[in-house]
Motif scaffolding. Structure first.
Motif, PDB file in Angstrom:
ATOM      1  N   LYS A 126      -9.312  -0.502   1.979  1.00 40.58           N
ATOM      2  CA  LYS A 126      -7.868  -0.397   1.811  1.00 40.58           C
ATOM      3  C   LYS A 126      -7.169  -1.264   2.839  1.00 40.58           C
ATOM      4  N   LEU A 127      -5.942  -1.711   2.512  1.00 41.00           N
ATOM      5  CA  LEU A 127      -5.244  -2.692   3.342  1.00 41.00           C
ATOM      6  C   LEU A 127      -3.743  -2.430   3.312  1.00 41.00           C
ATOM      7  N   ARG A 128      -3.084  -2.725   4.426  1.00 39.69           N
ATOM      8  CA  ARG A 128      -1.619  -2.767   4.455  1.00 39.69           C
ATOM      9  C   ARG A 128      -1.167  -4.033   5.174  1.00 39.69           C
ATOM     10  N   PHE A 129      -0.011  -4.540   4.759  1.00 36.51           N
ATOM     11  CA  PHE A 129       0.523  -5.770   5.328  1.00 36.51           C
ATOM     12  C   PHE A 129       1.526  -5.480   6.443  1.00 36.51           C
ATOM     13  N   THR A 130       1.613  -6.435   7.372  1.00 37.82           N
ATOM     14  CA  THR A 130       2.590  -6.396   8.452  1.00 37.82           C
ATOM     15  C   THR A 130       3.208  -7.783   8.580  1.00 37.82           C
ATOM     16  N   ASN A 131       4.020  -7.974   9.615  1.00 36.93           N
ATOM     17  CA  ASN A 131       4.667  -9.275   9.818  1.00 36.93           C
ATOM     18  C   ASN A 131       3.918 -10.192  10.771  1.00 36.93           C
ATOM     19  N   SER A 132       2.915  -9.651  11.465  1.00 32.76           N
ATOM     20  CA  SER A 132       2.201 -10.465  12.458  1.00 32.76           C
ATOM     21  C   SER A 132       0.899  -9.786  12.834  1.00 32.76           C
ATOM     22  N   ILE A 285      -9.670   6.457   6.754  1.00 34.27           N
ATOM     23  CA  ILE A 285      -8.773   6.187   7.881  1.00 34.27           C
ATOM     24  C   ILE A 285      -7.428   5.670   7.367  1.00 34.27           C
ATOM     25  N   MET A 286      -7.463   4.752   6.430  1.00 38.57           N
ATOM     26  CA  MET A 286      -6.251   4.140   5.903  1.00 38.57           C
ATOM     27  C   MET A 286      -5.430   5.110   5.064  1.00 38.57           C
ATOM     28  N   ALA A 287      -6.029   6.223   4.648  1.00 38.17           N
ATOM     29  CA  ALA A 287      -5.292   7.215   3.855  1.00 38.17           C
ATOM     30  C   ALA A 287      -4.087   7.763   4.607  1.00 38.17           C
ATOM     31  N   ALA A 288      -4.095   7.635   5.926  1.00 33.85           N
ATOM     32  CA  ALA A 288      -2.957   8.104   6.722  1.00 33.85           C
ATOM     33  C   ALA A 288      -1.674   7.367   6.370  1.00 33.85           C
ATOM     34  N   TYR A 289      -1.788   6.208   5.749  1.00 36.57           N
ATOM     35  CA  TYR A 289      -0.612   5.416   5.396  1.00 36.57           C
ATOM     36  C   TYR A 289      -0.209   5.565   3.929  1.00 36.57           C
ATOM     37  N   ASP A 290      -0.791   6.535   3.238  1.00 33.06           N
ATOM     38  CA  ASP A 290      -0.410   6.806   1.854  1.00 33.06           C
ATOM     39  C   ASP A 290       0.901   7.585   1.855  1.00 33.06           C
ATOM     40  N   PRO A 291       2.024   6.950   1.480  1.00 30.07           N
ATOM     41  CA  PRO A 291       3.322   7.620   1.593  1.00 30.07           C
ATOM     42  C   PRO A 291       3.512   8.799   0.647  1.00 30.07           C
ATOM     43  N   SER A 292       2.575   8.978  -0.287  1.00 30.17           N
ATOM     44  CA  SER A 292       2.692  10.134  -1.176  1.00 30.17           C
ATOM     45  C   SER A 292       2.178  11.412  -0.519  1.00 30.17           C
ATOM     46  N   ARG A 293       1.529  11.252   0.642  1.00 27.46           N
ATOM     47  CA  ARG A 293       1.026  12.419   1.366  1.00 27.46           C
ATOM     48  C   ARG A 293       2.106  12.969   2.284  1.00 27.46           C
ATOM     49  N   PRO A 294       2.202  14.291   2.394  1.00 27.30           N
ATOM     50  CA  PRO A 294       3.264  14.866   3.243  1.00 27.30           C
ATOM     51  C   PRO A 294       3.086  14.560   4.721  1.00 27.30           C
ATOM     52  N   ASP A 295       1.845  14.279   5.149  1.00 29.06           N
ATOM     53  CA  ASP A 295       1.596  14.018   6.565  1.00 29.06           C
ATOM     54  C   ASP A 295       1.389  12.527   6.848  1.00 29.06           C
ATOM     55  N   ALA A 296       1.869  11.672   5.961  1.00 28.85           N
ATOM     56  CA  ALA A 296       1.644  10.225   6.097  1.00 28.85           C
ATOM     57  C   ALA A 296       2.307   9.662   7.346  1.00 28.85           C
ATOM     58  N   LEU A 297       1.645   8.672   7.942  1.00 34.92           N
ATOM     59  CA  LEU A 297       2.248   7.942   9.049  1.00 34.92           C
ATOM     60  C   LEU A 297       3.330   7.016   8.502  1.00 34.92           C
ATOM     61  N   PRO A 298       4.464   6.928   9.181  1.00 34.02           N
ATOM     62  CA  PRO A 298       5.494   5.994   8.717  1.00 34.02           C
ATOM     63  C   PRO A 298       5.066   4.550   8.990  1.00 34.02           C
ATOM     64  N   HIS A 299       5.316   3.692   8.051  1.00 36.71           N
ATOM     65  CA  HIS A 299       5.027   2.271   8.264  1.00 36.71           C
ATOM     66  C   HIS A 299       5.939   1.447   7.368  1.00 36.71           C
ATOM     67  N   SER A 300       6.997   0.934   7.961  1.00 35.24           N
ATOM     68  CA  SER A 300       7.918   0.076   7.234  1.00 35.24           C
ATOM     69  C   SER A 300       7.933  -1.304   7.867  1.00 35.24           C
ATOM     70  N   GLY A 301       8.663  -2.193   7.266  1.00 36.09           N
ATOM     71  CA  GLY A 301       8.780  -3.559   7.751  1.00 36.09           C
ATOM     72  C   GLY A 301       9.440  -4.382   6.674  1.00 36.09           C
ATOM     73  N   THR A 302      10.654  -4.838   6.923  1.00 31.48           N
ATOM     74  CA  THR A 302      11.427  -5.544   5.900  1.00 31.48           C
ATOM     75  C   THR A 302      10.645  -6.664   5.228  1.00 31.48           C
ATOM     76  N   PHE A 303       9.843  -7.381   6.015  1.00 27.18           N
ATOM     77  CA  PHE A 303       9.174  -8.553   5.472  1.00 27.18           C
ATOM     78  C   PHE A 303       7.662  -8.346   5.262  1.00 27.18           C
ATOM     79  N   ASN A 304       7.210  -7.082   5.276  1.00 25.16           N
ATOM     80  CA  ASN A 304       5.769  -6.828   5.095  1.00 25.16           C
ATOM     81  C   ASN A 304       5.233  -7.482   3.827  1.00 25.16           C
ATOM     82  N   ASN A 305       5.981  -7.340   2.729  1.00 25.72           N
ATOM     83  CA  ASN A 305       5.526  -7.886   1.443  1.00 25.72           C
ATOM     84  C   ASN A 305       6.437  -9.010   0.977  1.00 25.72           C
TER      85      ASN A 305
END
Length: 437
Positions: A126-132, A285-305
């Protein structure tokens, strides 16, 4: 005249020539001083008495504001893998601007396409994007802390994991985040690493397989494997920073060294020349960033995608830097390093690195097999003279000696550089003798 005095004379002459030949850069730097601290907004590009200003790039070359053309060996510190005007990258950017648009305020299909390609290429689930790359490492650490419920992180002296994650000199930089949570071990020293990993409260070990900003110091196979095994035994997550090293061979440095990190971080070239970062690994490990989960870690970024990076990254990874091209380019770079070390044999000049990323070193005692940059004392004067003389010969490399090759640089330019280095060695032989201990 002693060799020390001769070196100072040579350096003063090279500096004077630099000032005389670059009046426009000097003028622009003077203007920049009015608005930017030190005239600078990116510390690594600072140079005394003033930095060289670039105004354009085409292919593998850059042109300064003083109208001198250089073969670009800095390669945007490994990010400019495709050079400055790749036809496919340019076509992709134009297509996005004309047909897609910028910043669509929504999820786009291109992000899952690029994520799928990266996961397949670098063996992650699993993967998530960031700005840097900096953000990628920060988010990977957040995931590790969330997963293990611990705080401390083992890192290594000389490491650089981003703008607020530096460990030059074996300690956290003054602007680092989480200052009290770092356990700094010695690079290429498995005993030091194991002790640190086994200490109380450690969530993760974060490391580069080759320390980039630290001087292109390559982790030995035994060291990297030993860190992986020690982390697994201690229940500590192993995070490999592949921001620079993912360009090495088809599947990155982890494939070369046969290690399987829990998480990997990416950046630089994988955005196709656009600002980019990503982190990923084990699905649990990456499941922590699944926003559909009530205990998800927040991870935003205007330019991530952002549309440009998603599309150009995909084009570069799937159409230009294919696995076979990556392997061939890495082999070309390894041969280039070998040739540079051949022409500097018998002197204190040496080149460390792996594949197409390397650094020139001037250890005053002549060490060649460098396992930790902290173990060697280098001549700052010779490093500056080397940089100035390479500029004079038309090669733009990082002030600290870093070279990151651009794809499609003509082999004739690699040959020419080997010749220029050979001439540098001959011309400055009196200054390149090892100092007696």
């Amino acid at each position: 005249m002693s060799p020390e005095q001769g070196l100072q004379v040579a350096l003063e002459q090279a500096r004077a020539k630099y000032i005389q030949q670059n009046p426009e850069s000097k003028k622009l730097h003077t203007q920049a001083l009015e608005f930017l601290p030190g005239g600078n907004t990116r510390a690594v590009l600072h140079a005394d008495p003033f930095p060289l200003y670039m105004k354009a790039g085409h292919g593998y070359q850059v042109t300064s504001e003083d109208d001198k053309i250089y073969t670009d060996f800095t390669g945007e510190f490994t990010a400019a893998l495709y050079g400055h005007s790749s036809p496919l990258i340019k076509d992709t950017i134009i297509s996005v601007v004309h047909n897609v648009g910028l910043n669509l305020s929504g999820t786009i299909s291109a992000e899952q396409a690029l994520a799928s390609a990266i996961c397949a290429r670098f063996n992650i689930s699993k993967l998530r994007f960031t700005n840097s790359g900096t953000e990628a490492n920060l988010q990977a650490l957040a995931a590790a802390r969330h997963f293990t419920k611990k705080r401390k992180v083992v890192v290594f002296g000389g490491a650089y994991h981003g703008g607020v994650l530096g460990f030059a000199g074996g300690k956290p930089a003054a602007n680092n985040v989480d200052v009290d949570d770092w356990v700094v071990a010695k690079y290429n020293d498995i005993e030091s690493a194991t002790r640190a990993i086994q200490s109380d409260g450690v969530a993760a070990v974060l490391m580069e397989g080759m320390q980039g900003a630290g001087g292109c110091i390559v982790g030995t196979p035994d060291f990297l494997k030993g860190v992986e095994e020690a982390a697994k035994k201690a229940g500590v997550l192993f995070i490999l920073d592949e921001v620079m090293t993912s360009r090495m061979s088809a599947h990155g440095l982890s494939s070369i060294r046969s290690i399987t990190p829990d998480l990997k971080t990416f950046g630089k070239w994988l955005g196709g020349g656009i600002t980019f970062g990503a982190f990923g690994g084990r699905a649990d490990i990456m499941a922590a960033y699944d926003p559909s989960r009530p205990d998800a870690l927040p991870h935003s970024g205007t330019f991530n995608n952002n549309t440009l990076a998603m599309h150009t990254g995909y084009t570069g990874l799937t159409q230009i830097y294919t696995p076979s091209v990556a392997n061939e380019f890495t082999q070309l770079g390894s041969e280039f390093i070998r040739r540079l070390n051949d022409v500097s044999k018998g002197t204190i000049l040496c080149f460390t690195g792996l594949g197409t990323v390397m650094t020139a070193h001037f250890p005053v005692y002549g060490e060649k097999d460098i396992h930790d940059a902290a173990d060697v004392e280098e001549s700052a004067e010779l490093k500056e003279l080397f940089w100035l003389e390479m500029l004079e010969s038309g090669f733009w490399l990082a002030r600290r000696g870093l070279i990151a090759l651009i794809l499609d640089t003509p082999e004739s330019e690699l040959d020419r550089f080997v010749g220029v280095v050979s001439e540098f060695v001959s011309r400055n032989a009196a200054f390149l003798k090892p100092r007696a201990r």
